[in-house]
Write a protein that holds these residues in place. Sequence first.
Motif, PDB file in Angstrom:
ATOM      1  N   THR A 263       0.824  -1.212   0.000  1.00 14.60           N
ATOM      2  CA  THR A 263       0.000   0.000   0.000  1.00 14.60           C
ATOM      3  C   THR A 263       0.856   1.260   0.000  1.00 14.60           C
ATOM      4  O   THR A 263       0.367   2.345   0.321  1.00 14.60           O
ATOM      5  CB  THR A 263      -0.928   0.003   1.223  1.00 14.60           C
ATOM      6  N   GLY A 264       2.115   1.125  -0.356  1.00 21.19           N
ATOM      7  CA  GLY A 264       3.017   2.267  -0.433  1.00 21.19           C
ATOM      8  C   GLY A 264       3.951   2.351   0.756  1.00 21.19           C
ATOM      9  O   GLY A 264       3.806   1.625   1.744  1.00 21.19           O
ATOM     10  N   PHE A 265       4.927   3.225   0.643  1.00 21.06           N
ATOM     11  CA  PHE A 265       5.885   3.421   1.725  1.00 21.06           C
ATOM     12  C   PHE A 265       5.196   4.112   2.899  1.00 21.06           C
ATOM     13  O   PHE A 265       4.358   4.998   2.720  1.00 21.06           O
ATOM     14  CB  PHE A 265       7.075   4.255   1.252  1.00 21.06           C
ATOM     15  N   SER A 266       5.566   3.687   4.099  1.00 22.34           N
ATOM     16  CA  SER A 266       4.896   4.200   5.287  1.00 22.34           C
ATOM     17  C   SER A 266       5.893   4.400   6.416  1.00 22.34           C
ATOM     18  O   SER A 266       6.811   3.590   6.608  1.00 22.34           O
ATOM     19  CB  SER A 266       3.790   3.237   5.731  1.00 22.34           C
ATOM     20  N   MET A 267       5.690   5.465   7.194  1.00 19.87           N
ATOM     21  CA  MET A 267       6.525   5.700   8.374  1.00 19.87           C
ATOM     22  C   MET A 267       6.268   4.658   9.454  1.00 19.87           C
ATOM     23  O   MET A 267       7.061   4.519  10.387  1.00 19.87           O
ATOM     24  CB  MET A 267       6.243   7.102   8.927  1.00 19.87           C
ATOM     25  N   LYS A 268       5.173   3.915   9.327  1.00 10.21           N
ATOM     26  CA  LYS A 268       4.896   2.860  10.301  1.00 10.21           C
ATOM     27  C   LYS A 268       5.941   1.754  10.247  1.00 10.21           C
ATOM     28  O   LYS A 268       6.043   0.964  11.176  1.00 10.21           O
ATOM     29  CB  LYS A 268       3.500   2.281  10.064  1.00 10.21           C
ATOM     30  N   ALA A 269       6.714   1.702   9.149  1.00  4.83           N
ATOM     31  CA  ALA A 269       7.776   0.706   9.052  1.00  4.83           C
ATOM     32  C   ALA A 269       8.861   0.949  10.098  1.00  4.83           C
ATOM     33  O   ALA A 269       9.600   0.020  10.458  1.00  4.83           O
ATOM     34  CB  ALA A 269       8.392   0.733   7.655  1.00  4.83           C
ATOM     35  N   PHE A 270       8.962   2.184  10.599  1.00  5.53           N
ATOM     36  CA  PHE A 270       9.976   2.502  11.604  1.00  5.53           C
ATOM     37  C   PHE A 270       9.482   2.254  13.029  1.00  5.53           C
ATOM     38  O   PHE A 270      10.249   2.372  13.972  1.00  5.53           O
ATOM     39  CB  PHE A 270      10.411   3.970  11.465  1.00  5.53           C
ATOM     40  N   ARG A 271       8.200   1.935  13.176  1.00 10.32           N
ATOM     41  CA  ARG A 271       7.639   1.672  14.499  1.00 10.32           C
ATOM     42  C   ARG A 271       7.769   0.201  14.840  1.00 10.32           C
ATOM     43  O   ARG A 271       7.553  -0.667  14.018  1.00 10.32           O
ATOM     44  CB  ARG A 271       6.175   2.086  14.538  1.00 10.32           C
ATOM     45  N   GLY A 272       8.132  -0.063  16.083  1.00 10.20           N
ATOM     46  CA  GLY A 272       8.233  -1.449  16.539  1.00 10.20           C
ATOM     47  C   GLY A 272       9.387  -2.214  15.931  1.00 10.20           C
ATOM     48  O   GLY A 272       9.333  -3.439  15.834  1.00 10.20           O
ATOM     49  N   LEU A 273      10.440  -1.515  15.511  1.00 12.73           N
ATOM     50  CA  LEU A 273      11.587  -2.196  14.898  1.00 12.73           C
ATOM     51  C   LEU A 273      12.270  -3.139  15.885  1.00 12.73           C
ATOM     52  O   LEU A 273      12.778  -4.201  15.487  1.00 12.73           O
ATOM     53  CB  LEU A 273      12.602  -1.172  14.377  1.00 12.73           C
ATOM     54  N   TRP A 274      12.290  -2.761  17.168  1.00 17.16           N
ATOM     55  CA  TRP A 274      12.979  -3.606  18.142  1.00 17.16           C
ATOM     56  C   TRP A 274      12.272  -4.953  18.287  1.00 17.16           C
ATOM     57  O   TRP A 274      12.921  -5.995  18.359  1.00 17.16           O
ATOM     58  CB  TRP A 274      13.060  -2.900  19.492  1.00 17.16           C
ATOM     59  N   SER A 275      10.953  -4.935  18.317  1.00 18.36           N
ATOM     60  CA  SER A 275      10.199  -6.193  18.434  1.00 18.36           C
ATOM     61  C   SER A 275      10.449  -7.093  17.222  1.00 18.36           C
ATOM     62  O   SER A 275      10.625  -8.305  17.363  1.00 18.36           O
ATOM     63  CB  SER A 275       8.706  -5.909  18.563  1.00 18.36           C
ATOM     64  N   TYR A 276      10.458  -6.464  16.040  1.00 22.48           N
ATOM     65  CA  TYR A 276      10.701  -7.263  14.835  1.00 22.48           C
ATOM     66  C   TYR A 276      12.149  -7.743  14.787  1.00 22.48           C
ATOM     67  O   TYR A 276      12.435  -8.846  14.318  1.00 22.48           O
ATOM     68  CB  TYR A 276      10.386  -6.444  13.582  1.00 22.48           C
ATOM     69  N   LEU A 277      13.086  -6.928  15.287  1.00 27.47           N
ATOM     70  CA  LEU A 277      14.493  -7.318  15.296  1.00 27.47           C
ATOM     71  C   LEU A 277      14.710  -8.579  16.112  1.00 27.47           C
ATOM     72  O   LEU A 277      15.509  -9.442  15.735  1.00 27.47           O
ATOM     73  CB  LEU A 277      15.344  -6.179  15.849  1.00 27.47           C
ATOM     74  N   LYS A 278      13.992  -8.706  17.236  1.00 29.26           N
ATOM     75  CA  LYS A 278      14.155  -9.903  18.069  1.00 29.26           C
ATOM     76  C   LYS A 278      13.752 -11.162  17.316  1.00 29.26           C
ATOM     77  O   LYS A 278      14.377 -12.211  17.463  1.00 29.26           O
ATOM     78  CB  LYS A 278      13.342  -9.754  19.361  1.00 29.26           C
ATOM     79  N   LEU A 279      12.705 -11.044  16.498  1.00 29.56           N
ATOM     80  CA  LEU A 279      12.299 -12.194  15.686  1.00 29.56           C
ATOM     81  C   LEU A 279      13.328 -12.498  14.603  1.00 29.56           C
ATOM     82  O   LEU A 279      13.676 -13.652  14.368  1.00 29.56           O
ATOM     83  CB  LEU A 279      10.931 -11.918  15.045  1.00 29.56           C
ATOM     84  N   THR A 280      13.851 -11.448  13.974  1.00 29.73           N
ATOM     85  CA  THR A 280      14.841 -11.672  12.918  1.00 29.73           C
ATOM     86  C   THR A 280      16.137 -12.233  13.473  1.00 29.73           C
ATOM     87  O   THR A 280      16.832 -12.986  12.787  1.00 29.73           O
ATOM     88  CB  THR A 280      15.151 -10.368  12.157  1.00 29.73           C
TER      89      THR A 280
END
Length: 507
Positions: A263-280
């Motif tokens: 749905t396009g580029f979004s600033m929401k991609a920068f939110r919750g990066l730490w939570s996603y980093l733990k999964l990665t």
Amino acid sequence: MSDYSDTTQPLLQGINDQARVTELSSEAVEELLAEEQPVSVGWWLRLVGWESKLLWYLSGASIVVSIFNFMLSLVTQMFTGHLGALELAGASIANVGIQGLAYGIMLGMASAVQTVCGQAYGAGKYASMGIVCQKAIILHLGASVILSFLYWYSGTVLRAIGQSDSIAAEGQIFAHGLLPQLYAFAIYCPMQRFLQSQNIVNPLAYISVGIFLVHILLTWLAVDVVGFGLLGAALTLSLSWWLLVIVTGLFILLSPSCKETWTGFSMKAFRGLWSYLKLTMASAVMLCLEIWFSQGLVLISGLLPNPTISLDSISICMNYLNWDMMFMLGLSTGASVRVGNELGAGKPKVARFSVIVVNVTSSLISIILSAFVMICHTALSEAFSSDDAVITAVSDLTPLLAISVLLNGIQPILSGVAIGSGWQALVAYVNLSTYYIIGLPIGCVLGFKTSLGVAGIWWGMIFGVFLQTVTLIILTARTNWSKEVEKAEERLKISADEEKLDLVDIA
């Protein structure tokens, strides 16, 4: 539940019509597999045909993508091999020791995209997938900045781990040329998993084949016509990867197939990066331990007497093993997407059935490929080198290569199932134990304390992979797939919670 005959009659009509076999829904198969009444052999064969068609739709194109993307590096190494044995050794050591390290991290991190997007797609949370892809790209680019220092100071790193000055110098030249490729790979890997998780696979295959053909032409011009040598070969490889990124990115941006998931580029991609980093991180550790094991054995072979021949021979065999691995990883990707989609959709019986079908299929394929390796061992050697000593050394290793190809029929597939199910952290412990506590020491002892040399190092790899495969078989066989559905639902709920991954209701 309805009467068994009432349930199966419309299913039978759908399955018997081979032209409409893909119209048979997962819901109908889930209901059939949940029946307590025994199912006839004929029924099982028809269900296997249905599952195989779905699996090969995903896996066929994924295999093409894996093989042709890998062959970009393979073609480059073939051209450098004909520059000379030292150039081949330098390219091989940089490809394994530097590029391989980065690939392990990137591929491992990208498997988190496969897990979350695959289950989100099965659950119908389409709009979340583009945000997940963007989060992954941000984290991959951050990792690339850190890894750039490894590429730039690769000569020092290679000498520090015991490589000769001449091999390290050639490896540094090759690694410097690969630096732009690192950033291309950081962007492409999440985009590829993003498309595969929503069953968009054929366009990826067409793109990969097209870029591969262009790469052959560009490499021939750079190395054989213009004479740019080792650096020219590496820079051409980087250019081809950036072409891959550009074309794939344009497809995502412009294709109607992605209108619901991108749905396009979004600033929401920068939110919750730490939570996603733990999964990665869990995903990265799992695959890094797996990828680095075989690559570490190649590095160790450079410490044997006559390191150029040892390194060339094991690198050539490892290239063919990696080629086979790319084929199986394509099949593994199909299995991962199938399992992730079905768990996300709440269908444990279909997920389990998919696991069984893909493992039987991959085992049969591996038997055929192992026989091919034994029959064509001389031709496989001559494709990479014209040096008689290298050709002989490679031919001596082909029986071990055939054994490894046979093991590859199961191990990558079960790893794909683990990714689709979200078991990365558990499998990381399995890899650490079987590869590094058992396999690596055995390889070092056989390689340096016996007369086996490079063959002893390869035997260590075989022992490690065998033990890991047996462990994964036991884990998969004991899995409660109904509980895995519950875990998938919980994972999506946690991922959607407030400021974490925002996977739901972000449109």
